[in-house]
Design a protein around this motif. Structure first.
Motif, PDB file in Angstrom:
ATOM      1  N   TYR A   1       0.835  -1.209   0.000  1.00  0.00           N
ATOM      2  CA  TYR A   1       0.000   0.000   0.000  1.00  0.00           C
ATOM      3  C   TYR A   1       0.865   1.253   0.000  1.00  0.00           C
ATOM      4  CZ  TYR A   1      -3.383   3.414   1.892  1.00  0.00           C
ATOM      5  OH  TYR A   1      -4.171   4.516   2.120  1.00  0.00           O
TER       6      TYR A   1
ATOM      7  N   ASN B   1       1.243   3.731  -3.301  1.00  0.00           N
ATOM      8  CA  ASN B   1       0.731   5.089  -3.162  1.00  0.00           C
ATOM      9  C   ASN B   1       1.829   6.136  -3.176  1.00  0.00           C
ATOM     10  OD1 ASN B   1      -2.016   4.778  -3.328  1.00  0.00           O
ATOM     11  ND2 ASN B   1      -2.308   4.456  -1.142  1.00  0.00           N
ATOM     12  N   ARG B   2       2.988   5.812  -2.606  1.00  0.00           N
ATOM     13  CA  ARG B   2       4.099   6.767  -2.663  1.00  0.00           C
ATOM     14  C   ARG B   2       4.520   6.972  -4.117  1.00  0.00           C
ATOM     15  NH1 ARG B   2       5.032   9.773   1.247  1.00  0.00           N
ATOM     16  NH2 ARG B   2       5.213   9.022   3.380  1.00  0.00           N
TER      17      ARG B   2
ATOM     18  N   MET C   1      -0.512  10.914  -6.529  1.00  0.00           N
ATOM     19  CA  MET C   1      -1.873  11.464  -6.604  1.00  0.00           C
ATOM     20  C   MET C   1      -2.814  10.350  -7.011  1.00  0.00           C
ATOM     21  SD  MET C   1      -1.812  15.123  -8.481  1.00  0.00           S
ATOM     22  CE  MET C   1      -2.612  14.347  -9.829  1.00  0.00           C
ATOM     23  N   GLU C   2      -4.100  10.580  -6.898  1.00  0.00           N
ATOM     24  CA  GLU C   2      -5.092   9.568  -7.263  1.00  0.00           C
ATOM     25  C   GLU C   2      -4.717   8.246  -6.615  1.00  0.00           C
ATOM     26  OE1 GLU C   2      -6.102  11.579 -11.532  1.00  0.00           O
ATOM     27  OE2 GLU C   2      -5.705   9.424 -11.479  1.00  0.00           O
ATOM     28  N   LEU C   3      -4.603   8.317  -5.310  1.00  0.00           N
ATOM     29  CA  LEU C   3      -4.135   7.185  -4.543  1.00  0.00           C
ATOM     30  C   LEU C   3      -5.180   6.083  -4.466  1.00  0.00           C
ATOM     31  CD1 LEU C   3      -2.510   9.132  -1.585  1.00  0.00           C
ATOM     32  CD2 LEU C   3      -1.498   8.475  -3.757  1.00  0.00           C
ATOM     33  N   LEU C   4      -4.704   4.886  -4.146  1.00  0.00           N
ATOM     34  CA  LEU C   4      -5.606   3.753  -3.952  1.00  0.00           C
ATOM     35  C   LEU C   4      -6.098   3.720  -2.522  1.00  0.00           C
ATOM     36  CD1 LEU C   4      -3.614   0.841  -5.609  1.00  0.00           C
ATOM     37  CD2 LEU C   4      -5.282   2.365  -6.656  1.00  0.00           C
ATOM     38  N   SER C   5      -7.354   3.346  -2.350  1.00  0.00           N
ATOM     39  CA  SER C   5      -7.854   3.133  -1.002  1.00  0.00           C
ATOM     40  C   SER C   5      -7.402   1.733  -0.576  1.00  0.00           C
ATOM     41  CB  SER C   5      -9.375   3.203  -0.969  1.00  0.00           C
ATOM     42  OG  SER C   5      -9.923   2.011  -1.489  1.00  0.00           O
TER      43      SER C   5
END
Lengths: 382, 246
Positions: free
Chosen positions: A270, A274-275, A279-283
């Motif tokens: 995760y 995400n890093r 942007m438009e990160l995953l939940s």
């Protein structure tokens, strides 16, 4: 502390008590002050404090004196505090416990907790400012200011006025935002009700739903953030979005997984993903739902859940037998290993090396010695 | 059902699911427009105001919507709520991971809050404890034992899959005031027998959540690093800070 006046502690007509909290000590700026611990009371108009032993000793301060306040977290040996920044006292202020003060702020020290709730209520009162439109029978401060008082305050007046304007504008923006938010939520509620109606019809088989329509329905639920009422699955599992995501993950995770011995905790993945995205990160749920599709999409990765509840992504090529065999080899070579030692040996996280040892134990290849010094694994010679 | 019956059913005016799905698609487009309008006016509010975020989350929960379920959801895409909380999730995981060797995977909400704020830097958006709690709730979906234990008016955040039952929790709560606890304190306050007391304390030691101070005057003390690490790694005090150059 020179903003406080002596008070009977009785509430005026139109003044309501909002919250009270025992075990509060007042600080004049940084200094502990001559007052003991007492009860702090918040009303719609004032902040009051009464000594816990001597009930006749009671002081009060209008909320209009407050510029802003902030919370100061507590710790061991330190109570949580609220720091309250104040306007200067008007020159015609009634007498109080302090004639002068070199500080423009006070601290409320919560020795018996209660700071969180008090802070929340104070914030509400400062936003609503009910004292402005609920006049009390006795004016708390007289409105006439002497010439000397005006001169003393002159440098601050401009700043105060700006703060006041800014605060009024902020309030206006926030209340407009809240209003618009309520309207938006009404519309969202309609969507939720519609989706429930559809779900119940699907269940009762009222109509012919094609596979395509089911997928579409799921993606609508995903967009709105509504849990799938038919299957109770986590939001929008099995949509095109998650399939795409699974394929992407299948590519970008190969190298990191190789480096980490074929296995990574889902939380690590995760952070990594995400890093990289920025942007438009995953939940978290997006990630889990995508990983669940690895097998169906024939990708070389698998989502695996250990008995402990730890979730990992594993390279398909790293078979279970291989991992257990190598764990047994390592332990035999060293005689015995703890998770920390194993982790250092392989360059893995302690969490994952523990899981591997537990797995080998489960398969009967290792046995444990559990003491307060730690959990140590030995080859199982039984 | 036979086709004749189905046709009659349709005639009666009962709206079928597939028709409603078409209707939903249209309504969704309309809703998206409303949301875009809202975002253009108030998107900043979400980022700037913790109070607004709380209100927003509470309203969503009331109507049965989870704005943080997916990065692909409208809420996330248009209001940016998603990125805010998912990024916070990353920061929380990283702080917990960095301190795990010291506190065994248990940390007070306050300390977590302070360290996350520090990690975010001076110019980043402020986050409240409520924000942290919501981010942590989302992290639970990824296993790994993220959870929150109420102690003395605040919470301990757990980030390892240690099985903590009621007995462990109650001892943690007892230890909160001083940062440590002794066998006799537990026996007196909780009225447990020695065996139960020692069993629970041993569990905490094994999990790395408690450290034993056998040198303490009187009886041995069981310290919980999650509760006292603030004291040990004390940062600059406000007085010291005000003497430094900003």
């Amino acid at each position: 502390m020179d903003r406080f006046v002596w008070s009977s502690g009785l509430l005026e007509i139109n003044e309501t008590l909002v919250i009270q909290q025992r075990g509060v000590r007042l600080y004049d700026g940084e200094e502990k002050g001559k007052m003991d611990v007492g009860i702090l009371l918040l009303s719609t108009h004032r902040l009051l404090w009464r000594d816990h032993k001597n009930h006749d000793c009671c002081i009060a301060m209008p909320l209009s004196q407050i510029v802003l306040f902030e919370e100061q977290a507590g710790g061991i040996g330190k109570s949580a505090k609220i720091v309250v920044h104040l306007h200067p006292a008007p020159s015609n202020k009634e007498p109080g416990p302090y004639q002068t003060s070199k500080y423009s702020y006070i601290k409320l020290s919560f020795k018996e907790h209660g700071q969180i709730e008090f802070s929340r209520r104070l914030s509400e009162e400062m936003t609503q400012r009910r004292w402005e439109h609920m006049p009390v029978s006795q004016p708390i401060y007289t409105s006439t200011t002497s010439q000397a008082g005006r001169m003393r305050a002159v440098g601050i007046v401009g700043i105060e006025r700006k703060l006041e304007e800014k605060r009024k504008e902020m309030d206006k923006n926030i209340s407009e935002a809240f209003e618009d938010l309520s309207k938006l939520m009404e519309k969202a509620k309609e969507m939720v009700e519609l989706s429930r109606s559809i779900a119940s019809k699907i269940k009762d088989k009222q109509g012919d739903i094609t596979e395509d329509e089911t997928i579409r329905f799921k993606s609508y639920l995903l967009s709105m953030g509504i849990a799938n009422p038919v299957t109770r699955e986590t939001h929008g599992s099995g949509t095109h979005y998650h399939m795409q995501l699974a394929k992407q993950l299948g590519e970008i995770l190969l190298a990191p997984l190789e480096e980490q011995g074929g296995m990574m905790a889902l939380t690590e993945v995760y952070c990594l993903v995400n890093r990289a995205r920025g942007m438009e990160l995953l939940s978290p749920e997006d990630l889990v739902n995508a990983c669940k599709m690895f097998e169906a999409l024939k990708l070389p990765l698998r989502l695996r859940i250990f008995d402990s509840g730890v979730m990992v992504i594993q390279l398909q090529s790293h078979s279970e037998e291989e991992m257990i065999a190598s764990a047994l080899d390592n332990v035999s070579e060293k005689g015995s290993l703890t998770s920390e030692e194993f982790a250092k040996l392989l360059g893995l996280s302690v969490l994952l090396s523990k899981e591997r040892l537990l797995l080998a134990e489960k398969m009967g290849h290792l046995c444990r010695d559990d003491s307060v010094e730690g959990l140590r694994f030995y080859p199982n010679l039984f | 059902m036979s086709t004749v019956f189905q046709a009659k059913y349709k005639e009666r005016g009962t709206v079928l699911a597939e028709d409603q799905i078409v209707q939903m698609s249209k309504q969704l487009e309309t809703f998206k427009t409303h949301l875009e309008e809202f975002a253009s006016k108030h998107k900043q509010e979400i980022r700037k105001s913790a109070q607004f975020r709380v209100q927003f989350q509470d309203m969503c929960a009331t109507i049965g919507v989870d704005p943080l379920a997916s990065g692909k959801g409208f809420w996330s895409e248009m209001l940016g709520v998603g990125d805010f909380y998912y990024e916070l999730g990353v920061q929380i995981i990283e702080v917990c991971l960095a301190l795990k060797h010291r506190n065994g995977g248990l940390i007070t909400l306050e300390e977590l809050h302070q360290r996350v704020l520090k990690g975010r830097g001076k110019f980043a958006q402020d986050v409240s404890q409520d924000d942290l709690i919501r981010a942590i709730k989302k992290l639970k979906a990824m296993g790994n034992g993220f959870g929150m234990i109420p102690v003395g008016g605040t919470y301990l955040v757990q980030s390892v899959p240690a099985e903590l039952n009621m007995d462990h929790t109650v001892v943690l709560q007892l230890a909160e005031k001083k940062g440590f606890v002794t066998v006799s304190e537990i026996k007196t306050s909780l009225k447990w027998e020695t065996e139960r007391t020692c069993h629970v304390l041993d569990d905490l030691l094994k999990e790395g959540l408690a450290w034993l101070d056998g040198q303490a005057a009187g009886e041995p003390q069981y310290w919980l690093p999650a509760l006292f690490s603030e004291l040990c790694s004390r940062d600059v005090t406000p007085e010291e800070a005000s003497e430094m150059v900003p």
